[in-house]
Design an enzyme around this catalytic site. Sequence first.
Site, PDB file in Angstrom:
ATOM      1  N   ARG A 124       6.838   2.691  -3.891  1.00 48.49           N
ATOM      2  CA  ARG A 124       7.755   1.982  -3.000  1.00 48.49           C
ATOM      3  C   ARG A 124       7.805   0.507  -3.351  1.00 48.49           C
ATOM      4  NH1 ARG A 124       5.744   2.054   2.028  1.00 48.49           N
ATOM      5  NH2 ARG A 124       3.868   3.109   1.339  1.00 48.49           N
TER       6      ARG A 124
ATOM      7  N   HIS B  93      -0.596   7.392   6.023  1.00 49.63           N
ATOM      8  CA  HIS B  93       0.112   6.916   4.837  1.00 49.63           C
ATOM      9  C   HIS B  93       1.464   7.607   4.806  1.00 49.63           C
ATOM     10  CE1 HIS B  93       1.088   5.947   0.714  1.00 49.63           C
ATOM     11  NE2 HIS B  93       0.039   5.163   0.652  1.00 49.63           N
TER      12      HIS B  93
END
Lengths: 232, 575
Positions: free
Chosen positions: B261, B240
């Site tokens: 994000r 990740h």
Amino acid sequence: MIFRVKRFDPTCDRRPSWRAYTVDVRPKMSVLDGLFWILEHADSTLSFRYSCRAGMCGSCAMVVNGREALACRLRLAHVAAPVHVEPLRSLPVIKDLVVDMTPFFEKYRAVDPFYRAEDPAVTGPAAAPAVVRPESRELVDLQLGCISCGACYSACPVVALNPEFLGPAALNRAYVLSADEREPAAGDRAAAILGDGGVHACHAVGNCVAACPVGINPLLSIQLLRKGATDR
Amino acid sequence: MDGDWDDLRCDILILGGGGAGLMAALHAYDTDPRLDIVVVAKGLVGKSGCTRLVQGGFNAALDPRDSPELHFRDTLAGGQFLNDQDLAWTLVTEAPEIVRKLEAKIGCFFDRREDGQIHQKAFAGQSFDRTVHRGDLTGIEITSRLHDQLFARSMRILDETRAVELIHDRAGGRIAGALLLRQQTGTFVLARARVVLLATGGGPRMYTYSAPSLEKAGDGYAMAYRAGCDLIDMEMMQFHPTGLLAGASRLSGMVLEEGLRGAGAWLLNAQGERFMARYDPVRMERATRDVVARASYQEIMAGRGTPAGGVLLDASHLGAGFVARHFPGMVARCAEVGFDLTREPVEVVPTAHFHMGGVRIDVDCRTALPGLLVAGEDAGGVHGANRLGGNGVAESCVFGARAGRTAAQLCAVLAAVEPDAREAEQARDAALAPLRRDRGESPVRIRRELERVMWQHVGLVRDAAGLARALAAIEELEERAAGTAAPPGARWNLTWQQALDVRSLLLAARLTAAAASYRRESRGSHARSDFPERDDAHWLVHIHQAAGRAPWTEPVRLTRLRPSDLEARPAAAPQ
């Protein structure tokens, strides 16, 4: 930093005893990191419970310097030395900092903590999710995220004195369900909520509010359940 | 201790108390409430494991403008066509119904839009905003409500119980049960079951930075491999991109969720550049996890990282109020270690997060071994070479439910058979070895060395020489691990448990490194600096590993979609 940890193995010790360890503390370490340091460098026999280490699972609740906390979320920089670490109160000790959570979950179970659909079988087809306006959830949303860590249960003086009292977490769950406008078949929980161990046993001390690591106010839930009972 | 065991008999033995295990338990029970079901959790049931840690949410095509077909295309584009298409199709077509079940039957409450319908947010690599969530801590709501439902049903729960080994029947043709170790008492249980479901979750904790909960150790892979299962795609390890950097704290590696994000947060290097412009100028920070994580890693390796060895995740331009409202869990997590996510950049590092590989299963979660089902992260194939954010908990819930139904149906036709006692004795003796040894190395030291080796050589960018070094190092560590010692006293002995964890971690690590060394191309999460291109002509294959034979490959069956279909119409258009 000095850690004083309450050690107890009920299968061989007559009573708990405090043991001191000097922990090599580095920045950003939590109480849980300190316990791991002891396990790996000082005493490979220490027992404690953990899982997520990020405040999500509620496995590592304990009493630090007299107050309930999640060991993973309490940074050592914010703790006064020496750090006194002991297990949660009002629950039997399995070993050292590990308590038996069975009484906590037995009382949780007593309020029927599960959502009840009209047809509860998960194998059948599900209805479309209910239309719920966010504003109607404002209060209940704040009370929803309980991680069943047991901190409120440990901090509650009524739990300590009255073995019948279901405690803040169970009653908070009962409130959340009672306020869930989606649940079609509510109602069976009244006996538990209004019985001897229910909301009327609470003395409104409020330790649960201060103890909750995720910002829930169980006392408010209990008061709302009481009010609902009177209104009815 | 003498090592005797208690016998336990049941119809269905579920190893794992996370999303897959609990969904399976509820579905098996509701298929036939007369079944005797036992759920075994390594920690406290419903509280341990990784479903609990899900932050972002659950992908499901609920909106009329979205469709399972689009979800499927995104999933295959993200997985770079290494997905088992039957499994991926099952995932996307059943995810909507499972979300409805979670809401209307199980009682989860997911966030709503202003009009009262379920809110779905943006996640990387998706052509539609389809991630269902509960704030930024979705897994707590899902596992807590699943756990609540256990109280409405009658089944046995074994908390804090490690699955040590799957045990065959005496003829060796099928799985007949499992040897368990109860941590609270330090005693063994030999469970006999008609059907065993392996749902322990993957848990790549064999890296310096990793995200899963601390008790995870790849136990499921290790047990399945030793029992004779086929494991596929073990080289496919997802990092990740945004693991929190928190100094010496074990919080390091914990994920800051992808929705940040999705909402527009930037990734910056130490010089303040939005470096994704160099790696994926179209999708930028919303590129898939493999792309973003590798870009961060390359920035760090090129000397453009922070002094602590990370890059910066900056959400401050989104507005402090917006960030605080939408990501309260992430804000609190950062605040603990001294970062104000609402107003300043936070230091992050790629973190080992999810293992796409695992046991080969069919759509009903059956394996090559009769009597054994596998669901959740222990299974391989759904996600191919890279998992999309939001497809993980969807997999656990969809396939957990299927496994529960399959298990209930199998109980009608599978007779219970006795587990081989000799096999159980051997498993018990191997587990007891560290406890019986007076002197030996600490498992913790071996673990730290393994983490370093894996991070260095089997991490985000790999090559033949590094992988060979890693395999040699793992072999040496395995030898040392055979000589670890734990202090006496079997009850709640964390050092002993760590020794058993290291055994699983080493095997999972070896399978990962061996498959990584075998795949001489780059695809998704698997990047080889010596074979930097994706090579569909030769490597559109699953790498299989099974005990006692050399790795082999089998072609990916392109039953629904071929890579050329996506070129005609790209999957995840930038938003």
